[in-house]
Scaffold this motif. Structure first.
Motif, PDB file in Angstrom:
ATOM      1  N   SER A 113       0.841  -1.201   0.000  1.00 61.50           N
ATOM      2  CA  SER A 113       0.000   0.000   0.000  1.00 61.50           C
ATOM      3  C   SER A 113       0.876   1.251   0.000  1.00 61.50           C
ATOM      4  O   SER A 113       1.819   1.344  -0.773  1.00 61.50           O
ATOM      5  CB  SER A 113      -0.968  -0.027   1.183  1.00 61.50           C
ATOM      6  N   CYS A 114       0.609   2.198   0.888  1.00 59.40           N
ATOM      7  CA  CYS A 114       1.302   3.489   0.866  1.00 59.40           C
ATOM      8  C   CYS A 114       2.765   3.414   1.267  1.00 59.40           C
ATOM      9  O   CYS A 114       3.514   4.363   1.027  1.00 59.40           O
ATOM     10  CB  CYS A 114       0.579   4.479   1.772  1.00 59.40           C
ATOM     11  N   VAL A 115       3.199   2.322   1.891  1.00 61.45           N
ATOM     12  CA  VAL A 115       4.606   2.190   2.279  1.00 61.45           C
ATOM     13  C   VAL A 115       5.341   1.199   1.374  1.00 61.45           C
ATOM     14  O   VAL A 115       6.366   0.635   1.747  1.00 61.45           O
ATOM     15  CB  VAL A 115       4.756   1.806   3.775  1.00 61.45           C
ATOM     16  N   SER A 116       4.847   1.016   0.165  1.00 62.24           N
ATOM     17  CA  SER A 116       5.467   0.095  -0.792  1.00 62.24           C
ATOM     18  C   SER A 116       6.913   0.459  -1.079  1.00 62.24           C
ATOM     19  O   SER A 116       7.770  -0.422  -1.235  1.00 62.24           O
ATOM     20  CB  SER A 116       4.678   0.092  -2.105  1.00 62.24           C
ATOM     21  N   PHE A 117       7.214   1.762  -1.153  1.00 62.86           N
ATOM     22  CA  PHE A 117       8.575   2.191  -1.476  1.00 62.86           C
ATOM     23  C   PHE A 117       9.557   1.763  -0.391  1.00 62.86           C
ATOM     24  O   PHE A 117      10.683   1.345  -0.697  1.00 62.86           O
ATOM     25  CB  PHE A 117       8.608   3.710  -1.653  1.00 62.86           C
ATOM     26  N   LEU A 310      12.458   7.433   6.909  1.00 65.71           N
ATOM     27  CA  LEU A 310      11.267   7.353   6.071  1.00 65.71           C
ATOM     28  C   LEU A 310      10.211   6.632   6.885  1.00 65.71           C
ATOM     29  O   LEU A 310      10.496   5.591   7.488  1.00 65.71           O
ATOM     30  CB  LEU A 310      11.549   6.562   4.794  1.00 65.71           C
ATOM     31  N   VAL A 311       8.983   7.140   6.915  1.00 68.07           N
ATOM     32  CA  VAL A 311       7.974   6.509   7.765  1.00 68.07           C
ATOM     33  C   VAL A 311       6.580   6.777   7.220  1.00 68.07           C
ATOM     34  O   VAL A 311       6.331   7.809   6.592  1.00 68.07           O
ATOM     35  CB  VAL A 311       8.093   7.023   9.226  1.00 68.07           C
ATOM     36  N   GLY A 312       5.678   5.829   7.450  1.00 72.54           N
ATOM     37  CA  GLY A 312       4.306   6.045   7.015  1.00 72.54           C
ATOM     38  C   GLY A 312       3.362   4.978   7.526  1.00 72.54           C
ATOM     39  O   GLY A 312       3.786   3.927   8.022  1.00 72.54           O
ATOM     40  N   THR A 313       2.083   5.277   7.412  1.00 67.50           N
ATOM     41  CA  THR A 313       1.039   4.295   7.681  1.00 67.50           C
ATOM     42  C   THR A 313       0.370   3.965   6.354  1.00 67.50           C
ATOM     43  O   THR A 313       0.382   4.775   5.424  1.00 67.50           O
ATOM     44  CB  THR A 313      -0.010   4.835   8.664  1.00 67.50           C
ATOM     45  N   ALA A 314      -0.196   2.770   6.266  1.00 66.89           N
ATOM     46  CA  ALA A 314      -0.769   2.320   5.005  1.00 66.89           C
ATOM     47  C   ALA A 314      -1.984   1.442   5.269  1.00 66.89           C
ATOM     48  O   ALA A 314      -2.162   0.923   6.379  1.00 66.89           O
ATOM     49  CB  ALA A 314       0.278   1.533   4.211  1.00 66.89           C
ATOM     50  N   ALA A 315      -2.798   1.276   4.238  1.00 72.10           N
ATOM     51  CA  ALA A 315      -3.923   0.354   4.335  1.00 72.10           C
ATOM     52  C   ALA A 315      -3.400  -1.005   4.758  1.00 72.10           C
ATOM     53  O   ALA A 315      -2.336  -1.443   4.326  1.00 72.10           O
ATOM     54  CB  ALA A 315      -4.636   0.263   2.989  1.00 72.10           C
ATOM     55  N   LEU A 317      -4.040  -2.515   8.563  1.00 66.07           N
ATOM     56  CA  LEU A 317      -3.262  -1.292   8.681  1.00 66.07           C
ATOM     57  C   LEU A 317      -1.791  -1.632   8.860  1.00 66.07           C
ATOM     58  O   LEU A 317      -1.449  -2.472   9.687  1.00 66.07           O
ATOM     59  CB  LEU A 317      -3.749  -0.465   9.893  1.00 66.07           C
ATOM     60  N   THR A 318      -0.928  -0.983   8.082  1.00 64.73           N
ATOM     61  CA  THR A 318       0.502  -1.248   8.142  1.00 64.73           C
ATOM     62  C   THR A 318       1.251  -0.004   8.563  1.00 64.73           C
ATOM     63  O   THR A 318       0.945   1.099   8.101  1.00 64.73           O
ATOM     64  CB  THR A 318       1.011  -1.732   6.777  1.00 64.73           C
ATOM     65  N   LEU A 319       2.225  -0.189   9.447  1.00 60.88           N
ATOM     66  CA  LEU A 319       3.167   0.856   9.816  1.00 60.88           C
ATOM     67  C   LEU A 319       4.506   0.464   9.206  1.00 60.88           C
ATOM     68  O   LEU A 319       4.960  -0.671   9.367  1.00 60.88           O
ATOM     69  CB  LEU A 319       3.312   0.974  11.326  1.00 60.88           C
ATOM     70  N   GLY A 320       5.121   1.385   8.487  1.00 56.17           N
ATOM     71  CA  GLY A 320       6.395   1.079   7.852  1.00 56.17           C
ATOM     72  C   GLY A 320       7.382   2.205   8.058  1.00 56.17           C
ATOM     73  O   GLY A 320       7.031   3.380   7.948  1.00 56.17           O
ATOM     74  N   GLY A 321       8.625   1.849   8.380  1.00 59.27           N
ATOM     75  CA  GLY A 321       9.635   2.864   8.577  1.00 59.27           C
ATOM     76  C   GLY A 321      11.021   2.350   8.326  1.00 59.27           C
ATOM     77  O   GLY A 321      11.285   1.138   8.394  1.00 59.27           O
ATOM     78  N   MET A 322      11.923   3.264   8.028  1.00 58.35           N
ATOM     79  CA  MET A 322      13.322   2.925   7.778  1.00 58.35           C
ATOM     80  C   MET A 322      14.186   4.093   8.199  1.00 58.35           C
ATOM     81  O   MET A 322      13.851   5.251   7.931  1.00 58.35           O
ATOM     82  CB  MET A 322      13.520   2.631   6.285  1.00 58.35           C
ATOM     83  N   VAL A 323      15.299   3.797   8.875  1.00 60.09           N
ATOM     84  CA  VAL A 323      16.293   4.823   9.197  1.00 60.09           C
ATOM     85  C   VAL A 323      17.506   4.567   8.317  1.00 60.09           C
ATOM     86  O   VAL A 323      18.074   3.457   8.325  1.00 60.09           O
ATOM     87  CB  VAL A 323      16.685   4.801  10.689  1.00 60.09           C
ATOM     88  N   LEU A 324      17.873   5.571   7.541  1.00 61.16           N
ATOM     89  CA  LEU A 324      18.949   5.477   6.565  1.00 61.16           C
ATOM     90  C   LEU A 324      20.100   6.398   6.942  1.00 61.16           C
ATOM     91  O   LEU A 324      19.884   7.485   7.498  1.00 61.16           O
ATOM     92  CB  LEU A 324      18.456   5.919   5.182  1.00 61.16           C
ATOM     93  N   LEU A 325      21.292   5.995   6.600  1.00 63.68           N
ATOM     94  CA  LEU A 325      22.444   6.871   6.642  1.00 63.68           C
ATOM     95  C   LEU A 325      22.831   7.142   5.199  1.00 63.68           C
ATOM     96  O   LEU A 325      23.284   6.244   4.480  1.00 63.68           O
ATOM     97  CB  LEU A 325      23.608   6.193   7.381  1.00 63.68           C
ATOM     98  N   PRO A 326      22.578   8.372   4.699  1.00 64.32           N
ATOM     99  CA  PRO A 326      22.827   8.687   3.280  1.00 64.32           C
ATOM    100  C   PRO A 326      24.309   8.512   2.903  1.00 64.32           C
ATOM    101  O   PRO A 326      25.175   8.673   3.725  1.00 64.32           O
ATOM    102  CB  PRO A 326      22.401  10.151   3.162  1.00 64.32           C
TER     103      PRO A 326
END
Length: 326
Positions: A113-117, A310-315, A317-326
């Protein structure tokens, strides 16, 4: 840290800019009503002939151009979106045909859903670190306007169309994923959905025109997400061995004005840390996070050595997040 390097990004929008003033007239509301209720000044909608595939291809082309990356150097394409082009074949095959990427490379879809990326970034990192691929293009593209139920005010005034792409490599080990956390709570499965498009609702099992349109119970969805998000954030940051104050930039799903304000207040996120493009894009479903990430990259808010979430909620219901070091 799981090595991963975002080497370029790109974005695309359909040409039709829809202002909230125009929606005031369409919905029969007083001047200023839609902008006040939605928090959106304008969003972009494709017309009835717009192509989700072409929008995705434009975003890929933009990312290749910005990074001066040869198209034939990409050896995997991941289409990371909530809504497919059609049931079969899968969407990435359609996107490959329209894109400048070379024929014969590997392609597949990722749908969370919205956190596919975010899910696609995690998958890409795993594949790059096995040596299976050298350079991967991840693209999210949505024509959310195609599924708007104009009789449902809450969702009809916030949705926008768009696409965004990130091109990633394993890198030299100085950048990567510090943590990634995906959690699904099926108690919210009926609070945000489109029923048609699969085997559940079809001409043989029974179907209605409204089954093809987006439905959201925003108040109940927000309450459920709000009850989970603080403890979720704590788990995501603990896994990354960092604190909120360590984050230089937070790239959230641009779900709604209410969700962004909740993040600012309840999670105490400073204004200069949160990437907020909602006012001029609306909710672009899965394209929301990569579009906001592209904005962060092009506005010098994705800096080596400074953690980004990066963080979001999605249908779901899914919670998705990632912490990145560029």
């Amino acid at each position: 840290m799981v090595p991963l390097k975002i080497i370029s990004s790109g974005a695309a929008l359909p040409p039709l800019k829809i202002t909230s003033a125009e929606l005031d007239i369409r919905l029969g509301k007083s001047a200023g009503y839609v902008e006040q209720r939605s928090g959106v000044e304008h969003r972009f909608h494709g017309d009835d002939r717009a192509s989700q595939v072409e929008l995705a291809a434009e975003a890929i082309t933009d990312a290749l151009r910005r990074g001066n990356i040869p198209a034939d150097s990409v050896d995997l394409l991941i289409f990371a979106s909530a809504i497919p082009v059609q049931a079969l074949p899968y969407s990435a095959a359609h996107v490959l045909k329209a894109s400048p990427l070379r024929e014969g490379i590997s392609t597949f879809d990722v749908n969370a859903s919205c956190v596919s990326f975010i899910s696609a970034l995690q998958v890409a990192a795993g594949l790059l670190n096995t040596g299976a691929y050298r350079r991967i293009a991840i693209v999210s593209a949505e024509l959310a306007s195609r599924g708007i139920n104009w009789a449902h005010e809450e969702s009809s005034i916030i949705l926008g169309d768009g696409a965004a792409c990130a091109i990633v490599e394993k890198g030299d080990g100085r950048s990567g994923i510090l943590s990634c956390l995906m959690e699904t709570y099926p108690a919210g499965i009926d609070l945000c959905h489109i029923r048609a498009g699969g085997t559940r609702r079809n001409p043989r099992a029974g179907i209605d025109d409204k089954d093809f349109l987006f439905h959201m119970d925003g108040k109940r969805l927000f309450r459920l997400a709000a009850s989970l998000i603080e403890e979720y954030w704590a788990r995501l940051l603990t896994a990354a061995d960092c604190e909120m104050a360590d984050l230089a930039t937070i790239v959230p799903h641009q779900a709604s004005q209410v969700s962004l304000e909740h993040m600012r207040r309840r999670l105490k996120v400073p204004e200069d840390v949160l990437v907020d493009i909602y006012r001029h894009h609306g909710n672009q479903v899965s394209a929301s996070i990569p579009t906001a990430l592209h904005y962060a990259i092009t506005h010098q808010r994705f800096t080596p050595g400074k953690p980004v979430a990066l963080v979001g909620t999605a249908a779901g219901l899914t919670l998705g997040g990632m912490v990145l070091l560029p």
